[in-house]
Design a protein around this motif. Structure first.
Motif, PDB file in Angstrom:
ATOM      1  N   ILE A   6       0.818  -1.267   0.070  1.00 20.36           N
ATOM      2  CA  ILE A   6      -0.079  -0.132  -0.018  1.00 20.36           C
ATOM      3  C   ILE A   6       0.927   1.214   0.028  1.00 20.36           C
ATOM      4  O   ILE A   6       0.495   2.284  -0.557  1.00 20.36           O
ATOM      5  CB  ILE A   6      -0.894   0.061   1.221  1.00 20.36           C
ATOM      6  CG1 ILE A   6      -1.866  -1.045   1.094  1.00 20.36           C
ATOM      7  CG2 ILE A   6      -1.869   1.249   1.152  1.00 20.36           C
ATOM      8  CD1 ILE A   6      -2.687  -1.303   2.449  1.00 20.36           C
ATOM      9  N   ARG A   7       2.027   1.284   0.540  1.00 17.45           N
ATOM     10  CA  ARG A   7       2.999   2.521   0.983  1.00 17.45           C
ATOM     11  C   ARG A   7       3.231   2.662  -0.378  1.00 17.45           C
ATOM     12  O   ARG A   7       3.465   4.120  -0.836  1.00 17.45           O
ATOM     13  CB  ARG A   7       3.965   2.054   1.783  1.00 17.45           C
ATOM     14  CG  ARG A   7       4.537   3.205   2.518  1.00 17.45           C
ATOM     15  CD  ARG A   7       5.385   2.906   3.713  1.00 17.45           C
ATOM     16  NE  ARG A   7       6.498   2.271   3.492  1.00 17.45           N
ATOM     17  CZ  ARG A   7       7.807   3.086   3.109  1.00 17.45           C
ATOM     18  NH1 ARG A   7       8.017   4.458   3.479  1.00 17.45           N
ATOM     19  NH2 ARG A   7       8.911   2.283   3.039  1.00 17.45           N
ATOM     20  N   LYS A   8       3.784   1.701  -1.160  1.00 10.16           N
ATOM     21  CA  LYS A   8       4.434   2.238  -2.536  1.00 10.16           C
ATOM     22  C   LYS A   8       3.489   2.444  -3.727  1.00 10.16           C
ATOM     23  O   LYS A   8       3.536   3.447  -4.295  1.00 10.16           O
ATOM     24  CB  LYS A   8       5.278   0.690  -3.065  1.00 10.16           C
ATOM     25  CG  LYS A   8       6.368   0.432  -2.349  1.00 10.16           C
ATOM     26  CD  LYS A   8       7.425   1.821  -2.203  1.00 10.16           C
ATOM     27  CE  LYS A   8       8.562   1.339  -1.486  1.00 10.16           C
ATOM     28  NZ  LYS A   8       9.468   2.529  -1.191  1.00 10.16           N
ATOM     29  N   GLN A   9       2.264   2.248  -3.359  1.00 11.07           N
ATOM     30  CA  GLN A   9       1.088   2.537  -4.080  1.00 11.07           C
ATOM     31  C   GLN A   9       0.734   4.071  -3.939  1.00 11.07           C
ATOM     32  O   GLN A   9       0.470   4.925  -4.910  1.00 11.07           O
ATOM     33  CB  GLN A   9      -0.213   1.560  -4.156  1.00 11.07           C
ATOM     34  CG  GLN A   9       0.125   0.342  -4.698  1.00 11.07           C
ATOM     35  CD  GLN A   9      -1.266  -0.455  -4.378  1.00 11.07           C
ATOM     36  OE1 GLN A   9      -2.360   0.081  -4.292  1.00 11.07           O
ATOM     37  NE2 GLN A   9      -1.086  -1.674  -4.218  1.00 11.07           N
ATOM     38  N   SER A  34       2.262   1.493  -9.526  1.00 13.72           N
ATOM     39  CA  SER A  34       1.227   0.331  -9.836  1.00 13.72           C
ATOM     40  C   SER A  34       0.740  -0.747  -8.755  1.00 13.72           C
ATOM     41  O   SER A  34       1.701  -0.919  -7.901  1.00 13.72           O
ATOM     42  CB  SER A  34       1.377  -0.209 -11.099  1.00 13.72           C
ATOM     43  OG  SER A  34       2.343  -1.130 -10.938  1.00 13.72           O
ATOM     44  N   GLU A  35      -0.255  -1.092  -8.825  1.00 14.95           N
ATOM     45  CA  GLU A  35      -0.704  -2.068  -7.942  1.00 14.95           C
ATOM     46  C   GLU A  35       0.151  -3.455  -7.955  1.00 14.95           C
ATOM     47  O   GLU A  35       0.380  -4.008  -6.888  1.00 14.95           O
ATOM     48  CB  GLU A  35      -2.074  -2.813  -8.237  1.00 14.95           C
ATOM     49  CG  GLU A  35      -3.378  -1.923  -8.015  1.00 14.95           C
ATOM     50  CD  GLU A  35      -4.738  -2.339  -8.129  1.00 14.95           C
ATOM     51  OE1 GLU A  35      -4.835  -3.562  -8.304  1.00 14.95           O
ATOM     52  OE2 GLU A  35      -5.714  -1.503  -8.003  1.00 14.95           O
ATOM     53  N   ASN A  36       0.933  -3.717  -9.075  1.00 16.79           N
ATOM     54  CA  ASN A  36       1.702  -4.993  -9.139  1.00 16.79           C
ATOM     55  C   ASN A  36       3.244  -4.388  -9.176  1.00 16.79           C
ATOM     56  O   ASN A  36       3.882  -5.071  -9.887  1.00 16.79           O
ATOM     57  CB  ASN A  36       1.423  -5.771 -10.195  1.00 16.79           C
ATOM     58  CG  ASN A  36       1.433  -5.026 -11.655  1.00 16.79           C
ATOM     59  OD1 ASN A  36       1.386  -3.774 -11.400  1.00 16.79           O
ATOM     60  ND2 ASN A  36       1.594  -5.755 -12.552  1.00 16.79           N
ATOM     61  N   TRP A  37       3.786  -3.203  -8.623  1.00 20.37           N
ATOM     62  CA  TRP A  37       4.883  -2.650  -8.740  1.00 20.37           C
ATOM     63  C   TRP A  37       5.996  -4.079  -8.404  1.00 20.37           C
ATOM     64  O   TRP A  37       7.093  -3.595  -8.884  1.00 20.37           O
ATOM     65  CB  TRP A  37       4.955  -1.380  -7.853  1.00 20.37           C
ATOM     66  CG  TRP A  37       4.630  -1.983  -6.291  1.00 20.37           C
ATOM     67  CD1 TRP A  37       3.529  -1.665  -5.572  1.00 20.37           C
ATOM     68  CD2 TRP A  37       5.725  -2.419  -5.392  1.00 20.37           C
ATOM     69  NE1 TRP A  37       3.635  -2.001  -4.377  1.00 20.37           N
ATOM     70  CE2 TRP A  37       5.040  -2.482  -4.015  1.00 20.37           C
ATOM     71  CE3 TRP A  37       6.829  -2.601  -5.221  1.00 20.37           C
ATOM     72  CZ2 TRP A  37       5.572  -2.795  -2.834  1.00 20.37           C
ATOM     73  CZ3 TRP A  37       7.560  -2.942  -4.046  1.00 20.37           C
ATOM     74  CH2 TRP A  37       6.887  -2.944  -3.018  1.00 20.37           C
ATOM     75  N   LYS A  74      11.441   6.313  -4.026  1.00 20.51           N
ATOM     76  CA  LYS A  74      10.213   6.467  -4.869  1.00 20.51           C
ATOM     77  C   LYS A  74       9.746   4.863  -5.436  1.00 20.51           C
ATOM     78  O   LYS A  74       8.762   4.532  -5.113  1.00 20.51           O
ATOM     79  CB  LYS A  74      10.486   7.130  -5.883  1.00 20.51           C
ATOM     80  CG  LYS A  74       9.274   7.485  -6.857  1.00 20.51           C
ATOM     81  CD  LYS A  74       9.507   8.140  -8.145  1.00 20.51           C
ATOM     82  CE  LYS A  74       8.359   8.408  -8.923  1.00 20.51           C
ATOM     83  NZ  LYS A  74       8.541   9.173 -10.322  1.00 20.51           N
ATOM     84  N   PHE A  75      10.674   4.048  -5.613  1.00 18.20           N
ATOM     85  CA  PHE A  75      10.425   2.873  -6.081  1.00 18.20           C
ATOM     86  C   PHE A  75      10.262   1.947  -4.779  1.00 18.20           C
ATOM     87  O   PHE A  75       9.243   1.111  -4.840  1.00 18.20           O
ATOM     88  CB  PHE A  75      11.522   2.183  -6.972  1.00 18.20           C
ATOM     89  CG  PHE A  75      11.213   1.090  -7.716  1.00 18.20           C
ATOM     90  CD1 PHE A  75      11.115  -0.099  -6.949  1.00 18.20           C
ATOM     91  CD2 PHE A  75      10.699   1.176  -8.832  1.00 18.20           C
ATOM     92  CE1 PHE A  75      10.689  -1.063  -7.720  1.00 18.20           C
ATOM     93  CE2 PHE A  75      10.205   0.085  -9.462  1.00 18.20           C
ATOM     94  CZ  PHE A  75      10.177  -1.310  -8.938  1.00 18.20           C
TER      95      PHE A  75
END
Length: 266
Positions: A192-195, A200-203, A265-266
């Motif tokens: 969730i944090r990265k979204q 994207s949802e599948n990062w 960021k990533f």
């Protein structure tokens, strides 16, 4: 079973790494006191893990008296305490510009002071059982990412406490203290944090090799597998140790020249 009949308190165990440690501990024969902040997540976790050898306590770990209540509940229910796992943590982004006194104090309260207070509350019982403290830190304890200033400070403090008490408590109380520093782990909240950072949802399906040479980041169950070793008698007299669990060296590593991705960021 490596943890047969051991009574273990695991803070922050209704999700992520804490939940994985609880699951692994139960599979090894332990009795586990689950702890979390959200009652709905707690009930779901209790339902998933079963009620036979588990108990749930929902409360903010920084509430006055919470450590005493956790320890008291374990003793009242099972009559002893063999280990505590300080896993609950506040993972929040911050830097020198937006970190003020109140913010830093809150992060330290959750990530550094609360673990200390739980150790202090549990110590008389851990002394009786010649028990174990396992602190869950972070590789950010060594210096940290630019956008994780307060979090990194708090994990550095936790690491110093582990080394200090890991030297003192075996001599004075017969209690071992060690720490695991996980690297990048694919927990529910990290997804969730990265979204929220715009990914994207599948990062997590396409991680640059700079951060995941294996092609993926760590799973909570892999951290839990290591935790069982430190909670079990097989780790013997080892104390005061901090073990980094990541898939690449943290110090002296040469980053790929063609990498332009910023981990923050990533």
């Amino acid at each position: 079973m490596r943890l047969k009949d051991k009574v273990i308190i695991i803070t922050g165990s209704t999700t992520g790494i804490g939940k994985a440690i609880a699951k692994a501990s139960l599979s090894e024969g332990a009795k586990v006191l689950l702890h979390g902040l959200e009652e709905d997540l707690g009930k779901l976790t209790l339902e998933e893990l079963g009620c036979e050898n588990t108990l749930l306590h929902v409360e903010d770990i920084t509430s006055e008296g919470c450590p005493d209540r956790l320890v008291g509940l374990a003793i009242k229910t099972w009559g002893k305490l063999d280990a505590i796992v300080n896993n609950a943590a506040l993972v929040v982004s911050s830097n020198i510009e937006n970190t003020d006194n109140r913010f830093l104090s809150k992060v330290l309260e959750v990530n550094s002071i609360a673990p200390f207070l739980l150790i202090k509350s549990a110590l008389p019982y851990l002394s009786t059982s010649r028990g174990v403290v396992l602190n869950i830190g972070s590789v950010n304890a060594w210096s940290g990412e630019p956008n994780l200033l307060a979090y990194s400070i708090s994990k550095g403090a936790l690491m110093t406490m582990t080394r200090n008490l890991g030297d003192v408590l075996p001599r004075t109380h017969g209690v071992r203290v060690n720490q695991i520093n996980p690297g990048w782990v694919l927990t529910e909240r990290e997804m969730i944090r990265k979204q929220q950072h715009g990914l994207s949802e599948n990062w997590y399906e396409e991680i640059p090799a700079m951060y995941a040479p294996s092609g993926r980041i760590l799973w909570p169950a892999e951290i839990a597998a290591a935790a069982v070793y430190w909670l079990a008698d097989e780790s013997g007299p080892i104390s005061g140790q901090v073990v980094d669990l990541e898939q690449h060296p943290l110090m002296g590593r040469n980053a790929p020249k063609d990498s332009s991705t910023i981990h923050g960021k990533f």
